[in-house]
Design a protein around this motif. Sequence first.
Motif, short mmCIF file in Angstrom:
data_model
loop_
_atom_site.label_atom_id
_atom_site.label_comp_id
_atom_site.label_asym_id
_atom_site.label_seq_id
_atom_site.Cartn_x
_atom_site.Cartn_y
_atom_site.Cartn_z
N ASN A 220 -9.09 -6.27 -31.45
CA ASN A 220 -8.77 -7.69 -31.55
C ASN A 220 -7.78 -8.10 -30.46
O ASN A 220 -6.93 -7.32 -30.06
CB ASN A 220 -8.14 -8.01 -32.90
N PRO B 230 -13.16 -11.80 -41.21
CA PRO B 230 -12.78 -12.85 -40.25
C PRO B 230 -13.84 -13.94 -40.10
O PRO B 230 -13.49 -15.10 -39.87
CB PRO B 230 -12.57 -12.09 -38.94
N ASN C 67 -8.22 -11.24 -41.35
CA ASN C 67 -8.77 -9.93 -41.03
C ASN C 67 -8.79 -9.04 -42.27
O ASN C 67 -8.25 -9.38 -43.32
CB ASN C 67 -8.02 -9.26 -39.87
N ASN C 68 -9.42 -7.89 -42.12
CA ASN C 68 -9.65 -7.00 -43.26
C ASN C 68 -8.39 -6.28 -43.73
O ASN C 68 -8.37 -5.64 -44.78
CB ASN C 68 -10.73 -5.96 -42.89
N SER D 111 -5.67 -12.30 -37.18
CA SER D 111 -5.85 -11.86 -35.80
C SER D 111 -6.67 -12.90 -35.06
O SER D 111 -7.33 -13.76 -35.67
CB SER D 111 -6.62 -10.53 -35.72
N TRP E 65 -9.88 -13.49 -32.49
CA TRP E 65 -11.14 -12.82 -32.23
C TRP E 65 -11.95 -13.61 -31.20
O TRP E 65 -11.78 -14.81 -31.05
CB TRP E 65 -11.97 -12.69 -33.51
#
Length: 590
Positions: free
Chosen positions: A110, A179, A321-322, A327, A329
């Motif tokens: 990322n 995301p 994000n996971n 983040s 992207w």
Amino acid sequence: MKFITTSAFSAAIATALATLAAPAFAANDNAEFARGRLLVEARAGLTATEFETMLKPHGGKRRKLGQSNLHVVELPANANEQAVLAQLKKHPGVKFAELDKRVKVSMAVNDPYMGSEWHQAKINAPAAWDASQGAGVVIAILDSGVNGAHPDLAPNLVAGYNIYGSNTDTSDVCGHGTPVAGSAAAATNNGAGVAGVAGQAKIMPVRIAYLDTATNSCYAYYSTIASGITWAADHGARIANVSFDGAAGSSAIQSASQYMKNKGGLVFIAAGNNNRDEGFAASTSLIAVSATDSSDARSSFSSYGNFVSLAAPGSYIYTTNNSLGYSAWNGTSFASPIAAGVAALMMAANPALDSGKIESLLFSTAADLGAAGRDPIFGYGRVDAGAAVQAAKNYAPPADTVAPTVALAAPLANSTVSGTVTVTTSSSDNVGVTRVDLKVNGTVVATDTAGPFSFAWDSNGVVNGMAQLVAVAYDAAGNAASSTPISVNVANGVPAPAIDTTPPTVAITNPTSGAVSGTVNVGISAADNNGAAGISLTLYIDGAKKASGTGSSLGYSWNTRKESSGAHTIQIVAKDAAGNTTSTSVQVTR
């Protein structure tokens, strides 16, 4: 580096895709495809018996995907998929057949936090939010799953399904779906994190991908994507997003997208991150989205081509994000859900608008970039949420009193036919043709809801001699027009007469048990040991007679919007010339 994009129903999907857990694959034209599996859509009207007969020489077994007309065909282990495919494509009853190719999402590092959600201002989202934030609209995220623990996603999550694993585990196995979901519909006004484009819309996670641990890459198949779209359409989603490279070129995915469009929804698909013309033909069934940067230029990685319908920001998109954080992207993976979120805002602003009008207003209000009008780089332009929502909110539909035009293109008048006959039509309308019925000797034998409108007519269903064919076209306003009738000479072999004590066989090919909504095309298929020409068919819904006819097939367009919520029973009664009778039924829920 860039992010490279790429009930009964559930039981049927689980059975159809059970082999996906440990896939074997081969290469074809630099694309990988599943061994032992094809995707096939039959022309409207092809009987179940003829379908089985078509597959028998190849040892194929078909399984229907939900309430759509798509089928997964499983082949024996020693089959040559490409040879079988070539044979099926020649059959007059096949609308399309294709290899079940797999498509990839390849995750990269990322980019660091860029400091703002620049894309929201670029697409004029704050102006749209004054009128709509997507409340009441469900967006299906067809991806690697969604992390339901993320604080910016949890408030908006509704139940989804794991198509790939045939279970309800929709956790994110690759870190891509989370995301993507946040770009479309991360919660707003919750005092934390980011805002999705449609922050009050609901997120339906539909996992269609798996993690290949050998390469640490995420893959989906055409079949899992098509299945996911169909599942989402049948379970209340108005929008589906697919952020996988190459998906827009699949006939099966286009067919599933048209299925969702017919039910009032729209499918958004990422154009890809290959920095090339993908060479796909334009399709009216789905919306392919390319990516732009903060200067409204094409993102350097974005794919393009005549199939691109729309553009949206895809560079440095700050989202969930996971890891339960945030983040930035890059990729058309994020341009697509941003455009999907705008459509959700429009649907919430004016729930009365159908999918076709939402689509046309989305295109007409886009900021025209590049060459004037639609072009291969930006499609109709970069999405403008403020203008699109305003147009949807203010739209007052003009009365449509213009009927479609329709003509039979094949077979030719006075030609001699036998067996399965391909019937093709040509049609047009000032707004759009929504369905075409085929009538043979006054009986509707099949209905097609996706152009080009064509049919597989089993001519064994009428007595030998002259038979009259008529096509009837309908538009969304209910205007209808019939083609000029043509007569053809039916010349089939006639079974030798015998004492007949065997009742006919009959099946309801659509719908299957499970949930239904909108307009449902009821399909009936029948056969008899003394020939289908002597069969009479009567269709009942909740005990009330709805349609009747003769022969091997019967079609009926059922508007479930006029029915009460709850269970409904569809029954078909078949009687042959000797008076032998049989019936079958299916229960559905509205």
